[in-house]
Design a protein around this motif. Structure first.
Motif, PDB file in Angstrom:
ATOM      1  N   UNK A  45      25.161  -3.448   5.047  1.00 29.81           N
ATOM      2  CA  UNK A  45      24.826  -2.034   4.839  1.00 29.81           C
ATOM      3  C   UNK A  45      25.938  -1.161   5.398  1.00 29.81           C
ATOM      4  N   UNK A  46      26.458  -1.583   6.582  1.00 27.88           N
ATOM      5  CA  UNK A  46      27.544  -0.814   7.206  1.00 27.88           C
ATOM      6  C   UNK A  46      28.764  -0.781   6.286  1.00 27.88           C
ATOM      7  N   UNK A  47      29.058  -1.938   5.714  1.00 33.43           N
ATOM      8  CA  UNK A  47      30.245  -2.010   4.859  1.00 33.43           C
ATOM      9  C   UNK A  47      30.024  -1.259   3.549  1.00 33.43           C
ATOM     10  N   UNK A  93      12.268   0.371   1.945  1.00 38.38           N
ATOM     11  CA  UNK A  93      12.412   1.373   0.887  1.00 38.38           C
ATOM     12  C   UNK A  93      12.089   2.764   1.420  1.00 38.38           C
ATOM     13  N   UNK A  94      12.981   3.723   1.063  1.00 38.82           N
ATOM     14  CA  UNK A  94      12.859   5.142   1.411  1.00 38.82           C
ATOM     15  C   UNK A  94      13.194   5.436   2.859  1.00 38.82           C
ATOM     16  N   UNK A  95      13.732   4.439   3.587  1.00 36.70           N
ATOM     17  CA  UNK A  95      14.245   4.759   4.928  1.00 36.70           C
ATOM     18  C   UNK A  95      15.726   5.125   4.810  1.00 36.70           C
ATOM     19  N   UNK A  96      16.265   5.780   5.836  1.00 37.36           N
ATOM     20  CA  UNK A  96      17.669   6.207   5.800  1.00 37.36           C
ATOM     21  C   UNK A  96      18.592   5.019   6.042  1.00 37.36           C
ATOM     22  N   UNK A  97      19.896   5.238   5.862  1.00 38.19           N
ATOM     23  CA  UNK A  97      20.889   4.174   6.113  1.00 38.19           C
ATOM     24  C   UNK A  97      20.815   3.732   7.562  1.00 38.19           C
ATOM     25  N   UNK A 106      30.664   4.560  10.015  1.00 31.57           N
ATOM     26  CA  UNK A 106      31.758   4.585  11.022  1.00 31.57           C
ATOM     27  C   UNK A 106      31.430   3.651  12.180  1.00 31.57           C
ATOM     28  N   UNK A 107      32.517   3.265  12.905  1.00 36.25           N
ATOM     29  CA  UNK A 107      32.353   2.358  14.046  1.00 36.25           C
ATOM     30  C   UNK A 107      31.506   2.985  15.132  1.00 36.25           C
ATOM     31  N   UNK A 108      31.752   4.249  15.382  1.00 37.30           N
ATOM     32  CA  UNK A 108      30.965   4.911  16.431  1.00 37.30           C
ATOM     33  C   UNK A 108      29.480   4.881  16.080  1.00 37.30           C
TER      34      UNK A 108
END
Length: 850
Positions: A724-726, A701-705, A731-733
């Protein structure tokens, strides 16, 4: 002859002259001092008269109800009121320094009246013990009183401005004292009042004594000096001397501690006098029912006979003598007056006074007199001025001042303002001595009292016109007089319409610049004239006084307008908090919305302390985006509360707040970005809550993506990281960067190698090399360096892991001389490696030349 007539009125007591001029024939009617209790204020103050309830008297067509009547010293009735106070017999009454009449009754209750006979609330009490045992006697001074009960206990109120009753030490006597006197606190060593009690039954001389009682102790004084009990005693004005009348008919004057005898003289009567009083500091007066005896240190006493009762009223420079028909003033004749008017006087002042008489008769003897006193002329002028100041007779004042002025014309070194100053003083004294005012001040009393106190006494007696003229004449501040007049006018003018009374008040108030209209308006409001108060306060130029009064009279909107116009933020906040407490929220919001300063100050305060109230304000004014920002801010503040992250993520308090903010942002097209950001923030928090629930670790909680993805990979939860990525369309990079360094962090080299082979990395292989080098795994880095497409990157990577030959080969492919120079510096400590780079640079230079 004039000198003879003046001196003929004097009486000689040893070597000092005394005079007893009549100040007033009393204007009152049907007042018999023998039937009444009298209290007279010093400094020419008023008289209080009430029928003595300890005497049986015949009522001559008057009401059985007793009346308390207040008179001036000339016998002019000031006010009266019916005495209906409970508590038993009236024991004593006296005037305080501020002209409050204090009345002590039998049960210890103290009633107070002002000079208009109005009862001052609350009534005071000397305590339960006084109530139970009854007050037997009391003695007053300036602002205090001492009472003795029938059980011979003493109680004191030292200051009526701070009326706390205090019990003094137990005097330890069985029989009541024969007499009582007090030494004022300012003249005692302890700073507390000292009560002197004359005790003794007259049977044995050794029983006679004076007991000095204070709050914390009792002392027996006198001893063999007294030779019997004292019948009467009185302390001098300065507290140094004690005059007493002994049981065997002697006048005894001692020090107040009874350690030394000053005067001891036989009197004409062994009966104790009804009254004993000091006449200044030079003589003592003893009064029996038909005779007043004045005794000094030496010489024959002076006797005055009266066929009616009198009251002695001590003053600082003499004694006023009140009878049924007149008010007289017994005083020592001033030295300057003696030098002028003594029969046969040849003093310079007498010759100057005589010279004026010859001058008025156009006699040449005037010049002869002046020549005789040429060297002493300044002293003669001063004596005439001084004698004029001590006179009560206006014509004699005028003659003496004319004599002084006549002599001043021939005197070059005399202070020329002296006569003018004396004229000013005498004009003031003559004005207040008039029958209508009735304040017979002597010049010594006037100087001791001071003009400012005299002005206060005049305005308290509602003599505003005279007070104003004296203030103007003496160059004093007139504001006090005008203010008091205005307040008294409002109190007495209940029938006058507000508009009419306003004009009357403004006509006088404008005389003084800077006068406080707010204070007058406050008095009007206190008297129920709220409209008049509102009209008056409009003329107050000082906002600091105007605004609080407007609030007190209910003019909140006007107060807010005045506060914002002056720009004083403290005043604005004062009004805001006042209105906030009194009005409903919507009404309050409407009040401040139109005033920018008030609105901004409210918002500033509410942002810090009243979020919920501020949200209501923004909602009422349609500022949805501001409400949304507040909600979002509250969600961040909940981060500090560990309870906020517990429970179901769908119902978490922070997520609810952010979702509310997102909905409010969505209401306006201008805040599309904020709406989208809030939506994603809520979604991220929800996902992070799910991760913490599944992993049972409160680290998401409260951390960035990016941190969330990296943490998932570090924990081995690749499926969650991919989710989380989806969800957030990473982005892929960015995904490759995060995964490469996350795998290197946990040193999962096999997974890293496998990840590099899934497909051609969109970020190239350099991040793989960097991750391995930062993890100090050179062997793993060698796997990826050959895959680097750029020879420069390849050369630099080899150099970082210390492989000089491979770095040189890669640098040679790039044909970059500068790169070769940098790499040589990297291997400066390795001579063989440095020679390789030198050879390559020389070859590269040769090829470039050809």
């Amino acid at each position: 002859m004039a000198n003879v007539s003046v001196a003929a009125e004097w009486q000689l007591l040893y070597n000092r002259y005394y005079r007893k001029p009549e100040l007033y024939p009393m204007r009152w009617k049907h007042v018999d001092l023998a039937r009444n209790k009298i209290a007279a204020a010093p400094f020419g103050g008023p008289l209080a008269v009430i029928r003595d309830d300890s005497k049986i008297v015949q009522l001559h067509g008057e009401s059985a109800l007793r009346k308390l009547r207040l008179f001036s010293s000339s016998g002019h009735l000031l006010a009266d009121t019916v005495w209906r106070n409970p508590g038993g017999r009236l024991i004593g009454m006296s005037w305080t320094d501020d002209h409050t009449l204090v009345c002590v009754v039998q049960d210890g209750t103290v009633y107070r009246y002002d000079v208009h006979a109005r009862l001052i609330e609350p009534n005071l009490s000397l305590g339960k013990e006084c109530f139970e045992s009854n007050v037997a006697d009391c003695a007053f001074w300036g602002n205090g009183v001492v009472c003795i009960t029938e059980s011979n206990q003493l109680f004191c109120i030292a200051d009526f401005k701070n009326p706390n009753a205090v019990k003094l030490a137990d005097p330890g006597i069985v029989e009541p004292p024969r007499c009582m006197a007090v030494i004022e606190p300012q003249y005692t060593v302890s700073g507390n009042v000292e009560v002197l009690l004359g005790v003794g039954d007259g049977g044995e001389e050794e029983d006679a004594a004076v007991i000095a009682v204070e709050e914390d102790g009792v002392q027996r004084l006198g001893g063999e000096m007294l030779r019997g009990p004292l019948q009467k005693m009185v302390v001098s004005r300065d507290g140094k001397w004690l005059a007493s009348f002994t049981h065997d008919g002697r006048l005894l004057v001692t020090t107040s501690d009874l350690t030394g005898v000053i005067i001891e003289r036989e009197c004409e009567s062994a009966l104790p006098p009804e009254q004993l009083a000091w006449c200044g500091m030079d003589a003592v007066l003893l009064y029996w029912d038909d005779m007043l005896l004045m005794m000094g240190p030496d010489g024959e006493p002076v006797t005055y006979l009266y066929d009616e009762p009198i009251i002695l009223i001590p003053e600082c420079d003499g004694v006023r003598i009140l009878s049924n028909a007149s008010m007289e003033f017994l005083q020592r004749v001033p030295d300057s007056t003696v030098s002028i008017f003594t029969i046969g006087s040849t003093s310079p002042a007498a010759l100057l006074y005589d010279a004026l008489d010859h001058f008025d008769r156009r006699s040449a003897k005037a010049d002869e007199n002046l020549r005789l006193i040429r060297s002493s002329l300044p002293e003669a002028v001063e004596a005439c001025v001084d004698a004029a100041g001590h006179e009560f007779d206006v014509s004699r004042q005028r003659t003496l001042l004319r004599a002084a002025s006549y002599g001043q014309a021939f005197c070059s070194n005399f202070h020329r303002d002296r006569i003018q100053e004396m004229c000013k003083i005498l004009r003031v004294l003559n004005a207040v001595r008039s029958f209508e005012i009735g304040i017979p001040l002597s010049i010594q009393q006037y100087k001791l009292l001071t003009p400012s106190v005299l002005i206060d006494r005049l305005i308290n007696a509602h003599q505003h016109l005279l007070a104003l003229r004296i203030s103007e004449y003496l160059g004093m501040n007139q504001e006090v007089v005008i203010m008091h007049w205005a307040c008294a006018k409002i109190t007495a003018s209940l029938a006058i319409p507000d508009a009419t009374l306003l004009e009357i008040l403004l006509d006088k108030l404008k005389v003084c610049k800077g006068i406080s209209y707010a204070a007058v308006a406050a008095h009007a409001d206190k008297n129920g004239r709220r409209k008049l108060a509102a009209l008056l306060v409009e003329h107050e130029p000082r906002s600091s006084k105007q605004v609080p009064l407007l609030l007190s009279i209910g003019e909140e909107d006007t107060a807010l307008m005045k506060a914002t116009e002056c720009g004083d933020t403290d005043l604005v906040y004062l009004v805001l908090f006042h209105i906030w407490q009194k009005r409903q929220p919507l009404e309050f919001f409407g009040t401040i919305q139109a005033r920018q300063l008030a609105r901004d100050l409210f918002i500033t305060y509410a942002r810090c302390y009243k979020h919920e109230f501020l949200k209501d304000f923004f909602l009422s004014t349609g500022q949805l985006q501001d409400v949304a920002f507040l909600l979002w801010k509250e969600s961040w503040e909940l981060e500090k509360n560990p309870m906020a992250s517990k429970g179901s993520p769908l119902h978490g308090p922070r997520i609810k707040l952010i979702e509310k903010a997102q909905n409010l942002f969505a209401e306006t097209k201008e805040h599309t970005f904020e709406s989208k950001a809030a939506e994603e923030h809520a979604k991220l928090l929800r996902l992070q809550h799910e991760l913490e629930v599944t992993t049972k670790q409160a680290i998401f909680v409260d951390s960035s993506i990016s941190d969330t993805i990296r943490t998932c990979i570090v924990l081995g939860n690749h499926r969650a990281a991919l989710k989380v990525k989806t969800e957030f369309k990473v982005s892929e990079k960015r995904w490759y960067w995060l995964k490469v360094f996350a795998l290197a962090t946990i040193k999962d080299w096999a997974a890293l190698e496998k990840f590099s082979k899934e497909k051609k990395p969109p970020i190239g292989y350099r991040p793989f090399v960097e991750a391995c080098i930062e993890a100090d795994e050179k062997g793993e880095a060698i796997k990826y360096i050959p895959k680097l497409a750029d020879p420069r990157e390849k050369a630099e990577s080899y150099a970082r892991i210390g492989m000089a030959k491979e770095a040189a080969d890669a640098a040679a492919q790039s044909k970059d001389g500068e790169l070769l120079g940098r790499l040589k510096l990297t291997f400066a400590q390795n001579a063989a490696a440095s020679s390789i780079f030198d050879t390559l640079r020389d070859r590269l230079s040769f090829q470039g030349a050809s």
